[in-house]
Scaffold this active site. Structure first.
Site, short mmCIF file in Angstrom:
data_model
loop_
_atom_site.label_atom_id
_atom_site.label_comp_id
_atom_site.label_asym_id
_atom_site.label_seq_id
_atom_site.Cartn_x
_atom_site.Cartn_y
_atom_site.Cartn_z
N GLY A 1 81.40 83.49 59.25
CA GLY A 1 82.56 84.25 58.35
C GLY A 1 82.88 83.82 57.23
O GLY A 1 83.46 84.73 56.31
N ASP B 1 89.60 86.30 55.52
CA ASP B 1 89.02 86.31 54.08
C ASP B 1 87.87 85.70 53.53
O ASP B 1 87.58 85.78 52.38
CB ASP B 1 90.29 86.05 53.17
CG ASP B 1 90.73 84.60 53.86
OD1 ASP B 1 89.87 83.68 54.08
OD2 ASP B 1 92.01 84.28 53.64
N GLY B 2 87.30 84.93 54.31
CA GLY B 2 86.03 84.37 53.98
C GLY B 2 86.17 82.95 53.21
O GLY B 2 85.34 82.39 52.80
N ARG C 1 77.81 71.78 52.94
CA ARG C 1 77.40 71.19 54.21
C ARG C 1 76.02 71.16 54.14
O ARG C 1 75.26 72.23 53.96
CB ARG C 1 78.42 71.30 54.90
CG ARG C 1 78.37 72.85 55.62
CD ARG C 1 79.33 73.05 56.48
NE ARG C 1 79.00 74.17 57.45
CZ ARG C 1 79.77 74.80 58.44
NH1 ARG C 1 80.60 73.61 59.37
NH2 ARG C 1 79.68 76.06 59.08
N ARG D 1 73.26 77.60 66.61
CA ARG D 1 74.20 77.08 67.68
C ARG D 1 73.66 77.36 68.83
O ARG D 1 72.91 78.37 69.00
CB ARG D 1 75.51 77.60 67.21
CG ARG D 1 76.00 76.90 65.98
CD ARG D 1 76.67 78.34 65.03
NE ARG D 1 76.78 77.98 63.67
CZ ARG D 1 77.79 77.18 63.32
NH1 ARG D 1 78.93 77.14 64.16
NH2 ARG D 1 77.82 76.64 61.89
N ASP E 1 79.82 78.50 70.07
CA ASP E 1 79.66 78.58 68.66
C ASP E 1 79.63 77.33 67.77
O ASP E 1 79.25 77.32 66.75
CB ASP E 1 80.67 79.86 67.96
CG ASP E 1 81.86 79.59 68.39
OD1 ASP E 1 82.29 79.17 69.61
OD2 ASP E 1 82.64 79.58 67.46
N ASN E 2 80.53 76.47 68.28
CA ASN E 2 80.45 75.07 67.33
C ASN E 2 79.71 73.92 68.03
O ASN E 2 79.90 72.97 67.61
CB ASN E 2 81.89 74.73 67.36
CG ASN E 2 82.93 75.69 66.71
OD1 ASN E 2 82.48 76.36 65.81
ND2 ASN E 2 84.00 75.59 67.25
N ASP F 1 80.93 71.62 62.48
CA ASP F 1 82.41 72.55 62.33
C ASP F 1 83.46 71.61 62.84
O ASP F 1 84.20 71.66 63.56
CB ASP F 1 82.39 73.65 63.50
CG ASP F 1 81.38 74.89 63.04
OD1 ASP F 1 80.66 74.62 62.03
OD2 ASP F 1 81.39 76.03 63.16
P1 AMP Z 1 85.83 78.27 63.90
O1 AMP Z 1 87.28 78.23 64.75
O2 AMP Z 1 86.34 77.56 62.38
O3 AMP Z 1 84.53 77.59 64.49
O4 AMP Z 1 85.59 79.91 63.66
C1 AMP Z 1 85.50 80.68 64.48
C2 AMP Z 1 84.93 82.23 63.82
O5 AMP Z 1 85.86 82.52 62.81
C3 AMP Z 1 83.63 81.96 63.19
O6 AMP Z 1 82.81 82.94 63.16
C4 AMP Z 1 84.18 81.82 61.68
O7 AMP Z 1 83.30 82.00 60.74
C5 AMP Z 1 85.17 82.60 61.78
N1 AMP Z 1 86.32 82.24 60.73
C6 AMP Z 1 86.92 81.24 60.74
N2 AMP Z 1 88.13 81.29 59.46
C7 AMP Z 1 87.64 82.34 58.81
C8 AMP Z 1 87.99 82.93 57.71
N3 AMP Z 1 88.94 82.43 56.93
N4 AMP Z 1 87.32 84.16 57.21
C9 AMP Z 1 86.22 84.55 57.67
N5 AMP Z 1 85.88 83.97 59.02
C10 AMP Z 1 86.57 83.07 59.58
MG MG Z 2 82.96 77.35 64.20
#
Ligand code: AMP
Ligand code: MG
Length: 627
Positions: free
Chosen positions: A131, A164-165, A223, A230, A314-315, A324
């Site tokens: 994301g 917001d990416g 990174r 994954r 996913d991590n 992650d």
């Molecule tokens: P994470 O908990 O960081 O492993 O994220 C879980 C999911 O949420 C993944 O698909 C990430 O890419 C997405 N994600 C987390 N934060 C953001 C963000 N600020 N913008 C877009 N996607 C996000």
């Molecule tokens: Mg993740």
């Protein structure tokens, strides 16, 4: 340099203005774009618009520029892996700040984002995907391997959902430093090459999930890993999950895609898998190898007290790497139930649960790989082998941490006495005394086979948790009144416990916790220290007896100090680095931590201040997922 790589007018203008003043390296990196060439890419032209992506492992996407990015920190050794040089980057600061933020694309890069799903906290969450991480492509490394370059926080992708990416400065500092720290601890991990910050591009976050929303600076970490595939990459075919009501975006396309995806992973990243003995296939051999790698990874985590915090499928890296970095934490005062993630109310991913969580995650992967890796076989393999593999690996690492084996000695069966000592240390002495995990092993290297133990005992006691901290650790989840009721129900009507969300075991644990908690109220710090001293003394006497007489005290101490770090990234140290960076734009603390993390076993190069356990304000700092 070809114009077609520039995505916005802004970028083109900036590039030409920089070209006038800066010497430009024509092709700083030679991109292979292995994934972009192997897979057919999602052709949807609205490639940064969030949506479900069916039938594609990757989507094309474009980084979104940030305002005035600057290089905040660089990891020289990580840059070197991909053939970049820190000095060159610093000589061309603005140019590389643009490259490393995604404001400008490296020539030859085909930016893509990866489609994956995941089981999050035990429930299938459907499509997640990159994301906010954008893969620029990969390059060949000196040893002939591949290294994928990813910009985390580089803007929206098709997988951004409502978000917001972006990544904020605090979480980027954490990922940047911890990736490097883990590498230097000898733990399989993705690397972090650069930290680039924009003081002007800001996003809103609620850092403590307390309703207090603030604007925070954005940052981008570059990174590196051979691949960021994954476990969840293979969950995209999952049929509707009855619990969550979600399905994978590519449900029904497994026959077309699964083997192709597995071949990608095997051909590029498992090239030297041993030829399996029939009737096992190469895919089964891969599953065995990934299980081994995952076991190794989590054994390392347990042996340095690393708590990942969000062990969702996913991590979990398909290469057995730690990936992650979010709400992670390192164990300080020992607590087997340590939770590093503020959102993990049930302690699902606490320290002691990590090995079994890896096992759970491997089972979810096994389901996703069926029928290429037949499910009945993979489940049986995990059920039969996982625990044995884990305890073999963990005990071997612990034996080295305690100097039962020294460097260069092969893996061997532990004696009963050695096994007993590891069990009593980790199951009794450490939880009872709550001594600082990292310092404990460094102090134990000072034990001699004969001779007094006083100095060692003084040190261990001084690094054991104060009463106040122990109280915080043992705080029951229920108020005293409710606990009295629970006690009564447990004794007279245990089946009613379910109404409180409890079963008899949980209720008993809560009551035990409460008794301990109350006991600390009446105990003086002196009595507390005395008890800790007695507990340690008993164990140390046994330890001395078990130490191998054919290994000298000096050889053992040297070997132990090569596997027991002196320095770990304590959360409060990270917090200090973040405060200086965020409040004052001062990255010197980040640099200091990077320097110490790069040499974590060194007696000389690590400041005494940085080995102290968390001060009161930072007891078991719990970091939220807000990042
Ligand atoms: P994470 O908990 O960081 O492993 O994220 C879980 C999911 O949420 C993944 O698909 C990430 O890419 C997405 N994600 C987390 N934060 C953001 C963000 N600020 N913008 C877009 N996607 C996000
Ligand atoms: Mg993740």
């Amino acid at each position: 340099m070809k114009l077609k790589h520039f995505t916005t007018y802004h970028q083109i203008r900036r590039t030409f203005s920089t070209l006038m003043v800066e010497p430009l390296q024509e092709e700083p990196l030679k991109f292979e774009n292995t994934a972009a060439n192997y897979f057919q890419l999602d052709p949807n032209p609205s490639n940064n618009v969030p949506r479900q992506v069916r039938g594609f492992a990757y989507s094309k996407c474009t980084p979104t520029p940030v305002k005035n990015p600057y290089i905040a920190s660089l990891s020289e050794s990580a840059l070197n892996i991909i053939g970049l040089n820190k000095a060159t980057l610093l000589d061309n600061k603005q140019l590389y700040a643009d490259y490393l933020s995604g404001n400008r694309l490296f020539p030859g890069s085909i930016p893509i984002s990866h489609n994956y799903c995941g089981h999050q906290f035990g429930t299938f969450a459907g499509q997640l995907g990159d994301g906010r991480a954008i893969t620029l492509g990969d390059v060949k490394t000196g040893d002939g391997g591949l290294m994928e370059l990813q910009l985390k926080g580089a803007g929206k992708t098709p997988y951004s959902r409502q978000a917001d990416g972006r990544a904020v400065l605090r979480s980027s500092v954490r990922e940047y430093l911890c990736s490097e720290a883990m590498h230097y601890l000898g733990i399989p991990t993705s690397r972090a090459a650069s930290l680039v910050v924009s003081d002007e591009t800001k996003v809103q976050r609620d850092p403590l999930y307390s309703g207090n929303v603030i604007w925070e600076k954005c940052a981008i970490v570059m990174r590196l890993a051979p691949s960021f595939f994954r476990f969840g990459s293979f969950e995209v075919f999952k049929e509707r999950d009855p619990m969550s009501g979600r399905s994978g975006p590519s449900v029904g396309l497994q026959d077309d895609m699964l083997q192709h995806m597995l071949d990608f992973v095997l051909d590029h990243f498992y090239a030297d898998l041993p030829i399996p003995d029939p009737p096992l296939t190469i895919y089964q051999s891969f599953f065995q190898e990934l299980t081994r790698r995952t076991v190794k990874m989590v054994s390392h985590w347990q042996c340095v007290g690393y708590v990942h915090g969000v062990m969702n499928t996913d991590n979990m890296s398909i290469l057995g790497l730690t990936i992650d970095y979010g709400p992670f934490g390192f164990m300080e005062y020992f607590n087997p139930r340590l939770v590093s993630n503020h959102s993990d109310q049930e302690a699902r991913y606490c320290y002691e649960n990590q090995p079994k969580t890896c096992k759970y995650n491997l089972k979810r992967l096994a389901e996703a790989l069926d029928p290429v890796v037949p499910l009945a076989w993979s489940m049986e393999y995990i059920d039969k082998k996982y625990d044995e593999m884990y305890s073999g690996e963990y005990l071997d690492m612990m034996a080295r941490k305690l100097g039962f084996k020294i460097q260069g000695q092969a893996k061997a069966e532990l004696s009963d006495a050695e096994f007993q000592l590891i069990s009593s240390l980790m199951g009794h002495v450490m939880p009872e005394t709550a001594t600082d995990f990292t310092n404990t092993f460094r102090i134990l290297s000072k034990v001699t086979k004969v001779g007094p133990l006083d100095e060692v005992l003084d040190k261990l006691v001084s690094y054991s948790a104060p009463i106040e901290h122990k109280k915080a650790m043992n705080k029951p989840h229920y108020a005293p009144g409710a606990l009295l009721k629970i006690k009564d129900i447990l004794e007279n009507n245990p089946h009613v416990l379910a109404m409180f969300g409890l079963d008899p075991d949980m209720a008993r644990k809560e009551l035990e916790l409460y008794e301990k908690y109350k006991a600390f109220d009446t105990q003086s710090e002196e009595a507390h220290n005395l008890k800790n001293r007695e507990t340690w003394a008993k164990w140390l006497i046994q330890y001395q007896k078990v130490l191998n007489p054919s290994i000298t005290d000096q050889a053992r101490a040297e070997s132990m100090n090569k596997v027991n770090p002196k320095f770990i990234l304590r959360n409060y140290l990270l917090e200090q680095a973040i405060r200086a960076a965020d409040d004052q734009g001062d990255y010197r603390v980040v640099e200091d931590l990077l320097r110490m993390a790069s040499d974590p076993y060194s007696e000389e190069r690590i400041s005494e201040v940085s080995v102290q356990p968390a001060p009161k304000w930072a007891y078991e700092l719990c970091v939220s997922c807000s990042s």
